[in-house]
Write an enzyme that holds these catalytic residues in place. Structure first.
Site, PDB file in Angstrom:
ATOM      1  N   ARG A 198      55.545  63.972  15.144  1.00 39.37           N
ATOM      2  CA  ARG A 198      54.868  64.275  13.818  1.00 39.37           C
ATOM      3  C   ARG A 198      55.412  63.214  13.071  1.00 39.37           C
ATOM      4  O   ARG A 198      56.662  63.069  12.482  1.00 39.37           O
ATOM      5  CB  ARG A 198      55.221  65.522  13.475  1.00 39.37           C
ATOM      6  N   ASP A 200      55.920  61.331   9.399  1.00 39.35           N
ATOM      7  CA  ASP A 200      56.181  62.140   8.202  1.00 39.35           C
ATOM      8  C   ASP A 200      55.585  60.830   7.344  1.00 39.35           C
ATOM      9  O   ASP A 200      55.530  59.686   7.384  1.00 39.35           O
ATOM     10  CB  ASP A 200      57.423  61.995   7.962  1.00 39.35           C
ATOM     11  N   GLU A 207      53.043  48.833   0.063  1.00 40.99           N
ATOM     12  CA  GLU A 207      52.816  48.863  -1.311  1.00 40.99           C
ATOM     13  C   GLU A 207      51.764  47.523  -1.710  1.00 40.99           C
ATOM     14  O   GLU A 207      52.287  46.327  -1.248  1.00 40.99           O
ATOM     15  CB  GLU A 207      53.860  48.769  -2.447  1.00 40.99           C
ATOM     16  N   GLU A 242      51.205  63.040   9.498  1.00 43.31           N
ATOM     17  CA  GLU A 242      51.034  63.691   8.317  1.00 43.31           C
ATOM     18  C   GLU A 242      50.395  63.038   7.188  1.00 43.31           C
ATOM     19  O   GLU A 242      51.076  61.901   6.666  1.00 43.31           O
ATOM     20  CB  GLU A 242      52.382  64.295   7.960  1.00 43.31           C
ATOM     21  N   HIS A 305      56.202  73.875   6.558  1.00 44.67           N
ATOM     22  CA  HIS A 305      57.399  73.959   5.880  1.00 44.67           C
ATOM     23  C   HIS A 305      57.623  73.784   4.394  1.00 44.67           C
ATOM     24  O   HIS A 305      58.524  73.689   3.405  1.00 44.67           O
ATOM     25  CB  HIS A 305      58.605  73.282   6.580  1.00 44.67           C
TER      26      HIS A 305
HETATM   27  C1  GLC Z   1      56.805  65.202   4.242  1.00 46.33           C
HETATM   28  C2  GLC Z   1      57.656  66.453   4.561  1.00 46.33           C
HETATM   29  C3  GLC Z   1      58.271  67.059   3.417  1.00 46.33           C
HETATM   30  C4  GLC Z   1      59.378  66.024   2.723  1.00 46.33           C
HETATM   31  C5  GLC Z   1      58.645  64.652   2.464  1.00 46.33           C
HETATM   32  C6  GLC Z   1      59.303  63.654   2.273  1.00 46.33           C
HETATM   33  O1  GLC Z   1      55.797  65.695   3.256  1.00 46.33           O
HETATM   34  O2  GLC Z   1      56.839  67.462   5.055  1.00 46.33           O
HETATM   35  O3  GLC Z   1      59.053  68.284   3.844  1.00 46.33           O
HETATM   36  O4  GLC Z   1      59.975  66.316   1.799  1.00 46.33           O
HETATM   37  O5  GLC Z   1      57.855  64.333   3.592  1.00 46.33           O
HETATM   38  O6  GLC Z   1      60.071  63.013   3.420  1.00 46.33           O
END
Ligand code: GLC
Ligand code: CA
Length: 540
Positions: A198, A200, A207, A242, A305
């Site tokens: 997954r 992140d 940028e 994500e 989470h």
């Molecule tokens: C993603 C994660 C989150 C974290 C953020 C920064 O959104 O799901 O928990 O704080 O990335 O890494």
């Protein structure tokens, strides 16, 4: 399992720290997770997603990584990690990790070196500025904590760029060394046998001035390289994005990049539809969701989470959802709501079931969040997102059966809530009780697995002459499933326009009851928050 195994898979998100503590130090660990793998197999899970297990100062619960190729000592060792993968694979379970590409911890040796020495080879691993005036159009994500995406660093005398907490400096993906470094990290874990990642915070890798600094062409180009590299060296491994973006903006991510992306806009609309008792928000967002390629799949979820993010709704919708689901300001965080599923739904079993009924039947692969299969509660008095990360409730024993440590030593208090306390809500009790949520979820997962139409089928909405009743048909090869769901808390009639399906015979999937043959307008009545899954059979 085929190469497209993820299309039929049930995913389960594990917070290792909160799952099971094997050595009595008050924190869950990898050997603890290994000890509970059979529980996940019995639940019907196919793939577990581990929240970050890297060494980290844990200011963002492990998303602040200080070593990308290690295991946090609280969690165990690399050998434990290898054993976890072996034990999971032995049981037919896949395991994916969390690949944190965008940033690292300010305590990572790269950053320590970069900030203290202008000649450091790591200087250019980060994004620096002398006046912090660049990239003004990039929004601040952790808006409750951070005022700016730039932070002044007294050691280097310059500002550095960060999309999340100030202790999470962004890596400079314009530097080819950084790109290689992160490809090496992916290799390291895939070679150990991980089935994928997954990924992140994907949209934020690059940028560029005058842009929102999200989903830039350069970001897509990097992910394409990463995917091509993985495909060339491994088989059956997946990347899940994500990317909290609108469906149309996610399409490029499926083009030679990710096999899966979370459907962020659908999630809050399920909560909206339930509260407003109308199917409109769900139908509208799915109609706005473009077709994705054959090997691609949506990741569906109700909770995770993080806070229940409300970034993908209008301002008016956000106000509405806050008002309905987070009256107490204590429940709000950034642009979201930091509560678990069951308390969000007022503890209503029927509502929890209905949302699971949709999670398991709408187009995509479902992601369950640990503890939600029990209807665990939250603790909104803990900081940040900790309230949805309390220890898994295994039994009515001390510390909810999660740990043998002194209760005061636990990383987080167990739930002592009047309704959601661990004495009444736990695995052991729910295993014993036939009517428990856990046993219901297990049955529904089994039921989902009787047909591939849920994971792979096309979607066609069915007119119902009642906006409170959602109906759709999922079709895959010769399999057809009709789903009907009552979003209202009252009994509802529905007149289903069955069209070409007239003449087929509906058989309810869980109880196998056979219903009268479908007519062109088919009448059904549905109890409060009821939903049905019918397999459509052709009478012989
Ligand atoms: C993603 C994660 C989150 C974290 C953020 C920064 O959104 O799901 O928990 O704080 O990335 O890494
Ligand atoms: Ca431990």
């Amino acid at each position: 399992m085929s190469d497209h195994w993820y299309k039929d898979a049930i995913f389960y998100e594990v917070y290792v720290r909160g799952f099971f503590d094997s050595n009595g130090d008050g924190r869950g660990d990898l050997p603890g997770l290994i000890a509970k793998l059979d529980y996940l197999v019995e639940l019907g899970v196919d793939c577990i997603w581990l929240l970050p297990t890297y060494p980290s100062p844990r200011k963002d619960d492990g998303y602040d990584v200080s070593d990308f190729v290690g295991v946090h000592p609280e969690y165990g060792t690399l050998a434990d990690f290898d054993r976890l993968i072996a034990e999971a694979h032995h049981r037919g379970l896949k395991v994916i990790g969390d690949l944190v590409l965008n940033h690292c911890s300010s305590e990572h040796p790269w950053f320590l070196s970069a900030r203290s020495d202008p000649a450091s080879p790591y200087r250019d691993y980060f994004v620096w500025s002398d006046d912090a005036t660049q990239y003004k159009d990039a929004r601040v994500i952790f808006s409750d904590t951070e005022r700016s995406n730039w932070t002044y660093d007294a050691v280097s005398g310059r500002h550095y760029w960060h999309r999340f907490y100030a202790h999470q400096p962004d890596l400079n993906f314009d530097n080819p060394k950084v790109q290689d470094e992160m490809m090496g990290v992916a290799d390291f874990w895939l070679r150990r046998g991980l089935d994928g990642f997954r990924c992140d915070a994907v949209p934020y890798l690059f940028e560029r001035e005058g842009t929102s600094c999200e989903s830039l062409p350069e970001t897509h180009a990097f992910v394409k390289r990463l995917r091509a590299h993985i495909d060339a060296n491994f088989t059956g491994r997946i990347l899940i994005a994500e990317a909290n973006q609108w469906p149309e903006d996610l399409v490029p991510y499926f083009d030679g990049e990710f096999q899966m992306a979370f459907h962020f806009p659908l999630m809050p609309r399920m909560f909206m539809a339930l509260r407003q008792e109308t199917k409109k928000p769900i139908v509208e967002i799915l109609q706005r969701t473009p077709q994705i390629q054959d090997g691609c799949q949506w990741g569906l979820f109700l909770r995770n989470h993080d806070e229940l993010t409300l970034e993908m709704v209008t301002d008016a919708e956000r106000d509405y959802l806050y008002e309905e689901y987070a009256k107490d300001p204590q429940m709000r965080l950034n642009a979201g709501i930091r509560r678990r599923l069951s308390p969000l739904l007022g503890g209503s079993r029927r509502r929890v079931e209905l949302l699971h009924g949709l999670l398991l039947s709408l187009p995509g692969s479902p992601f369950l969040y640990y503890g939600d299969e029990l209807g665990m509660g939250d603790n909104v008095y803990l900081g940040d997102r900790d309230g949805v990360r309390t220890p898994m409730q295994w039994s009515s024993d001390v510390n909810a059966g999660f740990s043998r440590a002194e209760p005061a030593k636990l990383y987080s208090p167990v739930s002592m809530d009047a309704v959601y306390n661990y004495q009444s809500i736990n695995v052991e009790v729910q295993n014993r009780s036939e009517a428990s949520l856990l046993r219901w979820v297990r049955r529904m997962i089994r039921a989902r697995k009787t047909t591939r139409a849920f994971g792979r089928g096309a979607l066609a909405f069915v007119e119902t002459e009642n906006e409170r009743v959602l109906a759709f048909v999922r079709t895959y090869e010769k399999e057809e499933v009709l789903v009907v769901a009552n979003l209202s808390r009252f009994v509802q009639p529905a007149s289903l326009a069955m069209g070409v399906h007239a003449g087929k015979r509906p058989r309810e999937i869980v109880g196998e009851a056979v219903f009268p043959v479908l007519t062109e307008r088919y009448f059904l009545s549905l109890g409060p928050h009821a939903f049905y899954w019918f397999r459509l059979e052709t009478p012989t």
